[in-house]
Design a protein around this motif. Structure first.
Motif, PDB file in Angstrom:
ATOM      1  N   ILE A 181     -16.365 -12.724   4.264  1.00  0.00           N
ATOM      2  CA  ILE A 181     -17.651 -13.018   3.649  1.00  0.00           C
ATOM      3  C   ILE A 181     -18.663 -13.326   4.746  1.00  0.00           C
ATOM      4  N   GLU A 185     -24.113 -14.662   2.600  1.00  0.00           N
ATOM      5  CA  GLU A 185     -23.472 -14.904   1.313  1.00  0.00           C
ATOM      6  C   GLU A 185     -22.972 -16.353   1.202  1.00  0.00           C
ATOM      7  N   LEU A 207     -13.922 -14.816  -5.519  1.00  0.00           N
ATOM      8  CA  LEU A 207     -14.602 -13.723  -4.825  1.00  0.00           C
ATOM      9  C   LEU A 207     -13.629 -12.946  -3.951  1.00  0.00           C
ATOM     10  N   ASP A 208     -12.767 -13.666  -3.252  1.00  0.00           N
ATOM     11  CA  ASP A 208     -11.790 -13.012  -2.372  1.00  0.00           C
ATOM     12  C   ASP A 208     -10.814 -12.164  -3.180  1.00  0.00           C
ATOM     13  N   TYR A 210     -11.366 -10.767  -6.088  1.00  0.00           N
ATOM     14  CA  TYR A 210     -12.076  -9.575  -6.565  1.00  0.00           C
ATOM     15  C   TYR A 210     -12.247  -8.566  -5.423  1.00  0.00           C
ATOM     16  N   SER A 211     -12.638  -9.054  -4.261  1.00  0.00           N
ATOM     17  CA  SER A 211     -12.859  -8.173  -3.113  1.00  0.00           C
ATOM     18  C   SER A 211     -11.586  -7.428  -2.717  1.00  0.00           C
ATOM     19  N   ILE A 218     -17.923  -8.656  -0.505  1.00  0.00           N
ATOM     20  CA  ILE A 218     -18.518  -9.756  -1.266  1.00  0.00           C
ATOM     21  C   ILE A 218     -20.029  -9.727  -1.035  1.00  0.00           C
ATOM     22  N   LEU A 222     -22.688  -9.951  -6.618  1.00  0.00           N
ATOM     23  CA  LEU A 222     -21.378 -10.365  -7.141  1.00  0.00           C
ATOM     24  C   LEU A 222     -21.310 -11.886  -7.251  1.00  0.00           C
ATOM     25  N   ILE A 223     -21.807 -12.582  -6.244  1.00  0.00           N
ATOM     26  CA  ILE A 223     -21.789 -14.050  -6.271  1.00  0.00           C
ATOM     27  C   ILE A 223     -22.563 -14.571  -7.484  1.00  0.00           C
ATOM     28  N   ILE A 226     -20.444 -14.602 -10.478  1.00  0.00           N
ATOM     29  CA  ILE A 226     -19.346 -15.579 -10.439  1.00  0.00           C
ATOM     30  C   ILE A 226     -19.844 -16.991 -10.696  1.00  0.00           C
TER      31      ILE A 226
END
Length: 227
Positions: A181, A185, A207-208, A210-211, A218, A222-223, A226
């Motif tokens: 990341i 971000e 996030l990790d 999903y990535s 990331i 996307l953040i 979430i």
């Protein structure tokens, strides 16, 4: 329950939770050192919610396992679905960690069982460590003898992290878990999410995950989804 080393329940210390991943500021360093010290005696960790009590208890359990000792992690909130007899004979284990002891307040059967367990541990070689949300004195136990026993144990207050500590803790989590990341971000998360270390850790892990599963970077869009 004659063989405490064979205890199986729908919970256990998560193997990934270790001391290395708990950000320790100078105020909390003495606590962490004493948790690792097998001669430091029985301890109560007093702290507000979502500040790392469970992480510390599970870390010390994993630490004991690594050095060949037995340990038992008991999250009281989940254990209340069971009879207090699950505590029978666990005083034969090297380390017993009981998380959020305040959840047994006003439950006479469980209060008596914990009181008896403390007495048994003091007569054996077992070490017992508790955590409590807030403080022991304000937990509201019905049994005066239990409160008296708990107040004789070594108490540590986990201090809250300031903004600089939170940023350092986030860097530690990212480094130790190899989360890919960018700084932009990270700053977005710190500026827009609740500054609660447990909440921030949850966001980073989500996030990790999903990535890694999508093989996508990331990003701030996307953040936003979430948080």
């Amino acid at each position: 329950m004659n063989n405490p080393q064979q205890l199986t329940f729908p919970w256990s210390a998560k193997p990934k939770l270790i001391f290395r991943d708990f950000y320790t500021n100078k105020e909390n360093l003495n606590l962490v050192n004493n948790l690792k010290d097998q001669e430091a005696g029985d301890i109560i960790i007093q702290a507000s919610s979502n500040i790392g009590k469970s992480h510390l208890l599970q870390s010390v359990c994993n630490f004991y396992n690594e050095i060949g000792k037995t340990s038992f992690y008991l999250p009281i909130k989940k254990a209340l679905d069971y009879d207090p007899s699950i505590l029978d004979s666990i005083n034969k284990i090297d380390l017993i960690c009981i998380d959020e002891i305040d959840f047994i307040a006003k439950n006479d059967e469980w209060e008596r069982a914990i009181f008896n367990l403390i007495n048994q541990c003091q007569q054996s070689t077992s070490r017992i460590i508790f955590s409590v949300s807030g403080s022991i004195d304000t937990a509201g136990f019905n049994l005066p003898d239990l409160l008296s026993r708990l107040n004789k144990l070594l108490k540590y207050n986990v201090t809250n992290l300031d903004d600089r500590d939170i940023e350092a803790a986030i860097d530690l989590i990212i480094e130790h878990n190899s989360i890919n990341i960018g700084d932009k971000e990270i700053n977005y998360i710190l500026n827009h999410a609740k500054r609660d270390i447990a909440h921030l850790k949850h966001i980073l892990f989500k996030l990790d995950e999903y990535s890694l599963s999508t093989k996508k970077k990331i990003t701030i869009p996307l953040i936003k989804e979430i948080i």
